[in-house]
Design a protein around this motif. Structure first.
Motif, short mmCIF file in Angstrom:
data_model
loop_
_atom_site.label_atom_id
_atom_site.label_comp_id
_atom_site.label_asym_id
_atom_site.label_seq_id
_atom_site.Cartn_x
_atom_site.Cartn_y
_atom_site.Cartn_z
N GLY A 13 33.86 33.76 26.65
CA GLY A 13 34.06 34.80 27.66
C GLY A 13 34.57 36.09 27.05
O GLY A 13 34.12 37.19 27.41
N GLY A 17 32.68 39.70 26.92
CA GLY A 17 33.30 40.93 27.40
C GLY A 17 33.26 42.04 26.37
O GLY A 17 32.98 43.20 26.68
N GLN A 194 33.01 29.67 47.62
CA GLN A 194 33.28 30.38 46.36
C GLN A 194 32.29 31.52 46.18
O GLN A 194 32.67 32.63 45.78
CB GLN A 194 33.19 29.41 45.19
CG GLN A 194 33.54 30.03 43.84
CD GLN A 194 33.46 29.03 42.70
OE1 GLN A 194 32.95 27.91 42.88
NE2 GLN A 194 33.94 29.39 41.54
N PRO A 198 33.15 36.81 46.93
CA PRO A 198 32.76 38.16 46.47
C PRO A 198 31.75 38.83 47.38
O PRO A 198 31.73 40.07 47.49
CB PRO A 198 32.20 37.92 45.07
CG PRO A 198 31.83 36.48 45.03
CD PRO A 198 32.78 35.77 45.94
N SER A 240 36.83 47.11 42.11
CA SER A 240 36.13 46.31 43.12
C SER A 240 35.60 45.02 42.52
O SER A 240 35.72 43.94 43.11
CB SER A 240 34.99 47.12 43.74
OG SER A 240 35.46 48.28 44.37
N GLY A 241 35.00 45.14 41.33
CA GLY A 241 34.47 43.95 40.67
C GLY A 241 35.56 42.96 40.29
O GLY A 241 35.38 41.74 40.43
N LEU A 242 36.70 43.47 39.84
CA LEU A 242 37.81 42.59 39.47
C LEU A 242 38.36 41.84 40.68
O LEU A 242 38.62 40.63 40.62
CB LEU A 242 38.92 43.40 38.80
CG LEU A 242 38.64 43.92 37.39
CD1 LEU A 242 39.78 44.81 36.90
CD2 LEU A 242 38.43 42.75 36.42
N ALA A 244 36.79 41.19 43.54
CA ALA A 244 35.78 40.22 43.96
C ALA A 244 35.75 39.02 43.03
O ALA A 244 35.63 37.86 43.47
CB ALA A 244 34.40 40.89 44.00
N GLY A 245 35.90 39.27 41.72
CA GLY A 245 35.94 38.17 40.75
C GLY A 245 37.15 37.28 40.94
O GLY A 245 37.08 36.05 40.77
N ILE A 246 38.30 37.87 41.31
CA ILE A 246 39.50 37.08 41.57
C ILE A 246 39.26 36.14 42.75
O ILE A 246 39.68 34.98 42.72
CB ILE A 246 40.70 38.01 41.84
CG1 ILE A 246 41.12 38.71 40.55
CG2 ILE A 246 41.88 37.23 42.42
CD1 ILE A 246 42.17 39.78 40.74
N TYR A 248 36.40 34.88 43.65
CA TYR A 248 35.51 33.82 43.17
C TYR A 248 36.28 32.77 42.38
O TYR A 248 36.12 31.56 42.59
CB TYR A 248 34.41 34.44 42.31
CG TYR A 248 33.40 33.45 41.77
CD1 TYR A 248 32.31 33.09 42.53
CD2 TYR A 248 33.54 32.90 40.50
CE1 TYR A 248 31.37 32.19 42.05
CE2 TYR A 248 32.62 32.00 40.01
CZ TYR A 248 31.54 31.64 40.78
OH TYR A 248 30.62 30.74 40.30
N VAL A 249 37.14 33.24 41.46
CA VAL A 249 37.93 32.31 40.64
C VAL A 249 38.90 31.52 41.49
O VAL A 249 39.11 30.31 41.28
CB VAL A 249 38.68 33.10 39.55
CG1 VAL A 249 39.65 32.19 38.80
CG2 VAL A 249 37.69 33.71 38.56
#
Length: 268
Positions: A13, A17, A194, A198, A240-242, A244-246, A248-249
């Motif tokens: 990962g 990144g 899940q 997002p 926004s992506g972070l 939404a990712g949180i 999901y996780v």
């Protein structure tokens, strides 16, 4: 290749990144050189975006994150509630499955950007607490299809022998649902939630674009775009992506805790 396969998941990962950031940086510099633009053009460098994030600070982003997350959470709750109720009704009354799936497919096929203005006209501006009804509606619409399909696939995957045992002992479809299908379908339902997390956040951001919101990431993106503050636009997109990712996780961790057998681990 063999060495890469032996790397732990977190290491791959991190490598991914780093590669993405490097490609982003190269693309930004290449665009600047090819069009003769100065930094701050259509594709800012990662350094410029990070600098803008620190310049704006926590006090700027936090109220927008809270507003959008609140709208997404409300929409997530109601959209998934209606989806789960519909999936349960299909199992209890199988004859309505075709109609239910048609409704779910229609909600999926309607472009959000097309129905958003209509929703805003019908729902109107935000309420006194600053929550945009349009953002909540689009968040709910964004998760409905995913949860309906995922829930039905999981609930229908129950072992036929177990269902027959319930029938032999006098149980009806509701008893099968309660005793067998819910347990068998739990991993699929959680996986659907899940994926929906997002999606709800994105729906809320798009709803804020349509108007009626006093604050939120969509409102901030619209304002930054209108003022040609490209660095801030990219920073808001990353935030926004972070978030939404949180989401999901978070639901991935919940799925591991609630249904550990679906991940090859024993429940304790």
């Amino acid at each position: 290749m063999a060495a890469i396969r032996r790397l732990p998941q977190w290491a791959t990962g991190v490598i991914g990144g780093v590669v993405i950031i490097a490609l982003w940086w190269i693309s930004a510099l290449t665009v600047f050189q090819s069009v003769g633009a100065a930094p701050g053009g259509a594709i800012p460098t990662p350094g410029a975006v990070v600098s803008q994030l620190f310049t704006d600070g926590f006090a700027f982003y936090w109220p927008h994150v809270v507003a959008t997350t609140t709208e997404a959470s409300i929409g997530f709750f109601w959209g998934n509630l209606f989806a789960l109720v519909l999936a349960v009704l299909v199992l209890i009354f199988p004859r309505i499955e075709k109609t239910a799936m048609q409704v779910a497919v229609i909600t999926y096929c309607i472009p959000i950007v097309a129905i958003g203005p209509i929703a805003y006209i019908v729902i109107g501006p935000s309420t006194g607490d600053g929550i945009s009804g349009t953002a909540v509606f689009l968040a709910a619409l964004s998760v409905f299809f995913t949860t309906v399909v995922g829930s039905l696939v999981g609930l229908k995957a129950a072992d036929a022998a177990s269902l027959d045992i319930v029938t032999v002992y006098g149980g009806n479809r509701f008893t099968q649902l309660r005793k067998v299908r819910l347990i068998a379908g739990l991993p699929s339902v959680l996986n659907a939630l899940q994926v929906a997390a997002p999606a709800a956040f994105l729906g809320a951001v798009l709803g804020e674009y349509m108007g009626g919101a006093e604050r939120g990431l969509g409102v901030a993106l619209l304002a930054a775009g209108s003022s040609a503050n490209v660095d801030r636009v990219w920073g808001l997109a990353i935030i926004s992506g972070l978030v939404a990712g949180i989401g999901y996780v978070l639901f991935g961790l919940i799925a591991r805790a609630v249904a550990p057998w679906s991940h090859g681990r024993s429940a304790r």
